[in-house]
Design an enzyme around this catalytic site. Structure first.
Site, short mmCIF file in Angstrom:
data_model
loop_
_atom_site.label_atom_id
_atom_site.label_comp_id
_atom_site.label_asym_id
_atom_site.label_seq_id
_atom_site.Cartn_x
_atom_site.Cartn_y
_atom_site.Cartn_z
N GLU A 34 0.86 -1.15 0.03
CA GLU A 34 0.23 -0.02 0.05
C GLU A 34 0.79 1.10 0.01
O GLU A 34 1.77 1.33 0.65
CB GLU A 34 -1.02 -0.24 1.26
CG GLU A 34 -1.79 -1.09 1.35
CD GLU A 34 -2.44 -1.13 2.81
OE1 GLU A 34 -3.60 -0.50 2.77
OE2 GLU A 34 -2.11 -2.07 3.60
N ARG A 259 5.74 -13.28 9.91
CA ARG A 259 6.23 -12.11 9.72
C ARG A 259 7.67 -11.79 10.27
O ARG A 259 7.99 -12.56 11.11
CB ARG A 259 5.38 -10.84 9.68
CG ARG A 259 4.97 -10.83 11.30
CD ARG A 259 3.95 -9.64 11.56
NE ARG A 259 4.77 -8.40 11.25
CZ ARG A 259 4.19 -7.31 10.89
NH1 ARG A 259 2.79 -7.25 11.23
NH2 ARG A 259 4.72 -5.77 10.80
N LYS A 269 3.68 1.20 10.17
CA LYS A 269 3.71 2.37 9.37
C LYS A 269 3.08 3.51 10.04
O LYS A 269 3.68 4.64 9.81
CB LYS A 269 3.13 2.09 7.86
CG LYS A 269 3.42 1.34 6.95
CD LYS A 269 2.97 1.36 5.73
CE LYS A 269 3.54 0.43 4.52
NZ LYS A 269 3.02 0.46 3.32
#
Length: 583
Positions: A34, A259, A269
């Site tokens: 994104e 992850r 983020k």
């Protein structure tokens, strides 16, 4: 070691079976960021997994921007992501944007409405959350859930036409409000956002939610293996539902891997953006940031990052990895590449009283003792030099082998010197020391007349180049507190952010963050020192890397360095207690 391939892992086994059985003919993966911030070290793992696995099986990887939220996206982020992927050594087969498919997504949403699988809801974000239920209690139907197909089609078309305000209406999938998987309790799939989009301008005022758009994008591009981290595992049933109910080609399937998390490291983020926006760091590429651009500016290499990720492997499990492991790999990568030179970060002047005034002697120094192919350099020596202030003590403790009154040490690549006199200012601070040297002890002559226990580094004073040194500590002070804060934050906003049709979910996150990670910022994460480097360093260029004797590995900064006045970022210290586990 070049790590563009993966170690044995479960995804590789799945792909092998899919090719063997004929389920797929060509492997197609995608990296789908994104564009709402810069990529961080966790994204580096996702990039590597997608590109490396496709490469191993002769497939291809697309770079696709999931740009479904115009409020938070920017061309700056798009460009930075492209740069990061290429810097890591990968190149995409095709470049796409979710916004390229907005018209097709709209048609698929209309199809859902016509099939009775979606409806326009007038409830507010808070009301939707209230009726959503919990992990132990089923949700409740919206009073607007049973609108007719005709009414829903009309309202959705009017949403697109801009008749309604932000948050006034949403389109929801019609699945099962009693599902044990909260993600299937009529998730929001379209919301109203009157904002200009970086790619489509003002063409749209309704935008698909990420969880609805993502599977459609994969299906449109023919992605065979949609690889993501395990926090999306609960979303997989909705991924499959979307592809099936929108009647897309059913070639895509989602697989999840653990992850990459580093202790004492912020990788949200939203949090990273707050650090930038509040001026706690000097940009997304601040060398203290775990962003790929921050690591690059600090001096990390793509080879070191990929070797580190390779070592962490690919599995369903995830855990917190000590940053010292990443530091280990940059040391391993640079020890044979980086020239070794001398720098004085906290200078103390030394006058060698028996050395001829005005004379400059050039001495030979090897560039890397572990890599003879790097050759040698000439360094000046004269009556005045600088040494590190902590290499001298007037009243030293026992077993202190550096310089003190009456003691003799070796100057690296030069001579033995002996301290004879200490010069102080009116406040009693040591400002200069006077020494004598022994010309018979020149380095490389084979002198064996006596031994000294200490060797210190130095820089000749008249030709030394002034330099700035930026020294770093972890940005976060307490790793355990940060982990606890993250868990609390995730529990507070679980399931709210992606499906919230307004910014209410983000507001919850902002409040939670204020009480957590900002209180853990290390005030000493950056220390700036001013000293000197050898004269051959005056032409050092941004991204040039060096090992400074006894200090560590340094990189010439890309933002503050100027011709004739280099600025060096500390990449990593020379030694660590970290060791890789034995196989």
């Amino acid at each position: 070691m070049e790590n563009n391939f993966t170690p044995p892992n479960f995804i590789k086994n799945i792909i092998s079976e899919d090719l063997k059985s004929g389920k797929v003919n060509t492997v197609i993966t995608r990296f789908p960021p994104e564009p709402n911030g810069y990529l961080h070290i966790g994204h580096a793992k996702a990039i590597w997994i997608n590109f490396a696995l496709a490469d191993e099986f002769g497939g291809r990887t697309n770079l696709r921007f999931d740009d479904t939220n115009p409020v938070k996206e920017d061309v700056e982020y798009v460009n930075s992501i492209k740069e990061d992927v290429k810097w890591l050594g990968f190149d995409w087969e095709e470049l796409h944007f979710a916004s390229d498919y907005f018209e097709e997504m709209y048609k698929r949403a209309v199809l859902l409405i016509k099939k009775g699988k979606a409806y326009v809801d007038d409830l507010s974000a808070d009301q939707i959350r209230e009726l959503r239920g919990t992990l132990t209690e089923p949700g409740k139907n919206s009073p607007y859930r049973d609108r007719s197909i005709e009414e829903n089609l009309d309202l959705f078309e009017r949403m697109r036409a801009g008749e309604f305000k932000d948050g006034e209406k949403v389109l929801r999938a019609k699945i099962d409000m009693a599902s044990p998987n909260i993600n299937l309790r009529d998730p929001v799939i379209y919301r109203i956002v009157h904002a200009s989009h970086h790619n489509t301008g003002d063409k749209w005022c309704i935008y698909p939610m990420y969880t609805f758009a993502h599977p459609l994008e994969d299906a449109i591009e023919g992605v065979t293996h949609s690889l993501c981290s395990t926090e999306f595992e609960d979303q997989r049933p909705f991924y499959d539902w979307t592809i099936a109910e929108t009647e897309m080609p059913n070639v895509s399937h989602q697989y999840e891997f653990g992850r990459l998390n580093l202790t004492q490291t912020v990788t949200s983020k939203r949090k990273l953006k707050k650090l930038v926006d509040e001026g706690i760091v000097d940009g997304w590429d601040d060398p203290r940031m775990p962003t790929i651009s921050g690591l690059r500016r600090r001096g990390y290499t793509p080879e070191a990052i990929k070797a580190f990720i390779f070592e962490t492997g690919i599995s369903k499990n995830f855990g917190n990895i000590d940053p010292k492991m990443l530091e280990h790999f940059i040391r391993e990568d640079l020890k044979m590449k980086a020239p070794r030179t001398m720098a004085v970060l906290d200078p103390l002047k030394v006058v060698i009283t028996n050395y001829p005034e005005g004379q400059v002697e050039w001495l030979e120094a090897e560039n890397n003792s572990e890599n003879p192919d790097m050759g040698s350099r000439q360094i000046p020596f004269s009556r005045e030099i600088y040494i590190e202030r902590d290499d001298f003590m007037e009243n030293p403790p026992s077993k202190y082998f550096r310089l003190f009154p009456g003691n003799e040490v070796r100057l690296k690549n030069a001579y033995f010197v002996k301290c004879n006199e200490v010069i102080k200012d009116s406040d009693g601070n040591v400002v200069e020391i006077h020494c004598t040297y022994d010309p018979e002890t020149k380095s490389g002559t084979g002198f064996t007349g006596r031994k000294v226990k200490g060797t210190i580094h130095w820089v000749e004073a008249t030709q030394a180049v002034p330099a700035e040194f930026r020294l770093y500590e972890p940005l976060i002070l307490e790793e355990e507190a940060e982990e606890t804060a993250n868990v609390a934050l995730e529990e507070t906003v679980e399931g709210l952010v992606d499906d919230a049709p307004t910014e209410a979910g983000d507001a919850v996150v902002e409040i939670a963050e204020e009480k957590t990670f900002l209180d853990l910022i290390n005030p000493n994460s950056l220390t700036i020192a001013h000293g000197f480097v050898e004269p051959n360093m005056k032409d050092a260029k941004p991204q040039d890397k060096f090992q400074f004797f006894r200090h560590g590995y340094f990189n010439v900064d890309t933002k503050y360095a100027k011709p004739g006045h280099p600025v060096f970022n500390l990449i990593v210290s020379l030694k660590s207690s970290f060791q890789l586990p034995k196989a």
